[in-house]
Design an enzyme around this catalytic site. Sequence first.
Site, PDB file in Angstrom:
ATOM      1  NE  ARG A 206      -2.391  -7.345  -9.244  1.00 51.27           N
ATOM      2  CZ  ARG A 206      -2.494  -8.136  -8.170  1.00 51.27           C
ATOM      3  NH1 ARG A 206      -2.179  -9.410  -8.264  1.00 51.27           N
ATOM      4  NH2 ARG A 206      -2.904  -7.645  -7.019  1.00 51.27           N
TER       5      ARG A 206
ATOM      6  NE  ARG B  45      -7.746  -7.415  -9.736  1.00 53.94           N
ATOM      7  CZ  ARG B  45      -6.812  -7.089  -8.854  1.00 53.94           C
ATOM      8  NH1 ARG B  45      -6.400  -7.973  -7.967  1.00 53.94           N
ATOM      9  NH2 ARG B  45      -6.274  -5.886  -8.875  1.00 53.94           N
TER      10      ARG B  45
ATOM     11  CE  LYS C 248      -5.771   1.097  -0.384  1.00 52.83           C
ATOM     12  NZ  LYS C 248      -5.741   0.613  -1.781  1.00 52.83           N
TER      13      LYS C 248
ATOM     14  CD  GLU D 171      -3.580  -2.755  -2.670  1.00 50.64           C
ATOM     15  OE1 GLU D 171      -3.010  -3.870  -2.784  1.00 50.64           O
ATOM     16  OE2 GLU D 171      -4.599  -2.591  -1.990  1.00 50.64           O
TER      17      GLU D 171
ATOM     18  CG  ASN E 221      -0.457  -6.309  -5.043  1.00 48.36           C
ATOM     19  OD1 ASN E 221      -0.951  -6.544  -3.939  1.00 48.36           O
ATOM     20  ND2 ASN E 221      -1.039  -5.501  -5.921  1.00 48.36           N
TER      21      ASN E 221
ATOM     22  CE  LYS F  59      -3.732  -2.624   0.913  1.00 43.07           C
ATOM     23  NZ  LYS F  59      -3.134  -3.956   1.031  1.00 43.07           N
TER      24      LYS F  59
ATOM     25  CG  ASP G   6      -3.847  -4.150  -7.611  1.00 38.55           C
ATOM     26  OD1 ASP G   6      -3.525  -5.004  -8.452  1.00 38.55           O
ATOM     27  OD2 ASP G   6      -4.106  -4.417  -6.423  1.00 38.55           O
TER      28      ASP G   6
ATOM     29  NE  ARG H  72     -14.956  -5.975  -0.238  1.00 41.53           N
ATOM     30  CZ  ARG H  72     -15.085  -6.807   0.777  1.00 41.53           C
ATOM     31  NH1 ARG H  72     -14.093  -6.941   1.647  1.00 41.53           N
ATOM     32  NH2 ARG H  72     -16.181  -7.519   0.924  1.00 41.53           N
TER      33      ARG H  72
END
Length: 314
Positions: free
Chosen positions: A210, A225, A160, A281, A283, A125, A273, A233
Site C-alpha cells: 500500500r 501486507r 474479485k 488497485e 483506492n 478496481k 496497491d 490475501r
Amino acid sequence: MLKIAVIMDPIEHIKPHKDSSFAMMLEAQRRGHEVYYMTANNMYCKHSQTRAVSQRIKVFDRPQDWFSAEAPEDHPLSDCDVVLMRKDPPFDMEYIMDTYMLDQIGSASTHVINAPQALRDANEKFFTEAFPECTPENIISRDVDLLKSAVNELGEVIIKPMDGMGGQSIFKTSKNDKNLNVILETVTQNGTKTTMIQKFIPAISAGDKRILLINGQPVPYALARIPSATDFRGNLAKGGTGKGLKLSDADRKICDLVGPKLKSMGIVFAGIDVIGDYLTEVNVTSPTCIRELDEIFDLNIAGELFDCIEKDII
C-alpha cells in the site's frame, strides 16, 4: 481555524490505533481546527441545499473512550471549510447518492476531499484500466462464459467483485479448479454483477504494498501486507502482517504514472496497491495504513495531508 466535517462509518466501532480517518481527526484537532463528525446517513438535501446533522467532537489517542461528542446540530455543509469523505465501501448506489449530496453543497469555499466526481469516476478496481503500462493482464465482465474463457487463457487468477474492500469475496483459482463454475456464479451473482479476472501475481508472497499519495505525490514508504501461511490475501483484515518498506524504483515509476492523473481529478488522498511491478488497485474512498506507516517510520502522514489542505485554504 478551520471547520472540518468528517463523514465516516460509526466512530464507536473503529479501531483507533489503526484507523486513518481517526489519524486525520487527531491532526486536525492538534492544529486547533474544529472537527465535526457524521455518518453518511446524517446528510440530507433540502431546497437544493445539502445539510447535515453533525456533532462537534474531541478525539483522544487511546484504546478506550477515544472520543467525546457534543449535542447534534443541523447545519448546511457549506458552512464547513473542509469535508473529508471517508465512508468505507461498498461503492453502491447509496454511495453514489452520497456523492450527489456532496456535489450539491454548492460553495466554492468548501473543499470536499476527495472530489465527488472523482469518487464516482475512479472505481477502485476498474480505475487501474487507465494505466495499462503497469497493470497485470485482466478482463472485466459479467458474462460468465467470457470470464471462464479468460481463466482458461490466463491460468492461475484472482477473481474479485468490483465493489468490495478488505479482501472480501476474492478468490484464487485456475482452469483446473472444479470449483471454478460455482465461484464465477457466486461472484457474478449468476451473471448480473460485473467482475474482474486478474492474472495471479506470485510476488504477492513478498507482500501487497500500500502506497499513499497526497496531491499526487507518494509518501516515500509503503506498507507491504504479507499473506499468512493459511491465506493468499495480504489484507490486514484477513490476517496479513504489515512490513514497512522504502519505495523501490518500480514503485516510484508507477507513482509517476498515477499521481498526476489523481491530482488532476481532485483526488487529494489516495492509496494504490502494488504487487511486484504491477498496479492492482487505486483506492480513493477511504485509504488506510496511515497509522501503521507513522508508527514504523516515525512519520506524520496526516500532517502532510493537512499541510496540503491548509496551503489551498489559509
